[in-house]
Scaffold this active site. Structure first.
Site, PDB file in Angstrom:
ATOM      1  CD  GLU A 108      35.496  43.022  37.347  1.00  0.00           C
ATOM      2  OE1 GLU A 108      35.993  42.463  38.001  1.00  0.00           O
ATOM      3  OE2 GLU A 108      34.891  43.446  36.255  1.00  0.00           O
ATOM      4  NE  ARG A 119      40.855  41.712  40.584  1.00  0.00           N
ATOM      5  CZ  ARG A 119      39.760  42.226  39.823  1.00  0.00           C
ATOM      6  NH1 ARG A 119      40.149  43.230  38.646  1.00  0.00           N
ATOM      7  NH2 ARG A 119      39.006  42.380  39.905  1.00  0.00           N
ATOM      8  NE  ARG A 123      38.056  39.804  38.575  1.00  0.00           N
ATOM      9  CZ  ARG A 123      39.454  39.339  38.417  1.00  0.00           C
ATOM     10  NH1 ARG A 123      39.139  37.966  38.999  1.00  0.00           N
ATOM     11  NH2 ARG A 123      40.051  39.537  37.485  1.00  0.00           N
ATOM     12  CG  HIS A 138      39.173  37.177  33.345  1.00  0.00           C
ATOM     13  ND1 HIS A 138      39.154  37.945  32.061  1.00  0.00           N
ATOM     14  CD2 HIS A 138      39.832  37.728  34.167  1.00  0.00           C
ATOM     15  CE1 HIS A 138      39.205  39.175  33.021  1.00  0.00           C
ATOM     16  NE2 HIS A 138      39.124  39.454  34.067  1.00  0.00           N
TER      17      HIS A 138
END
Length: 147
Positions: A108, A119, A123, A138
């Site tokens: 990831e 963060r 992703r 997420h």
């Protein structure tokens, strides 16, 4: 926003990544997006919105993703450097939304949208065979990246 060293470094990384992506991914004569390594889209020529038969996830064009996600893909292609220490760590696929593979198959990477130190939810997940997936929630859902 405070312009500290981390903020500036992250912005420079994203800017360089976007430029790198623009050079790496070119539009071919037929209008599809290709790269020197891929030679163009997959042989079956899936389109954005189609469903990938292997993953059962919808395809999304790399160029349709946020510019920061495109930059992250460029960083993955060039092997970094990555802005977050956890980038490149194993993604476990515990949600079971992607094809099942042995542990360690997926990695990831963070898609940076701000430099707050959080963060965030976005992703890119990369498989060992070069397949890429995007999530902006997420790991609640994924799209297979078409390039």
């Amino acid at each position: 926003m405070t312009w500290n060293r981390t903020t500036i470094t992250t912005l420079v990384i994203v800017a360089v990544s976007v430029v790198f992506a623009a050079v790496l991914f070119r539009v071919t004569d037929d209008g599809s997006v290709g790269s020197p390594s891929s030679g163009g889209p997959p042989a079956s020529s899936p389109q954005a919105g189609d469903v990938d038969p292997e993953s059962r996830l919808p395809w999304v064009e790399l160029t349709e993703l946020p510019v920061e996600a495109q930059g992250t893909v460029a960083l993955i292609d060039q092997g970094g450097p990555f802005p977050c220490a956890k980038d490149g760590s194993t993604f476990g696929n515990f949600e079971g939304l992607m094809p099942e593979h042995e542990r360690g198959y997926y990695a990831e990477y963070t898609v940076i949208f701000d430099c707050s130190g959080n963060r965030g939810a976005r992703r890119i997940v990369a498989g060992d065979r070069g397949e890429l997936f995007y999530t902006d929630d997420h790991y609640e859902s994924f799209e297979r990246i078409l390039r």
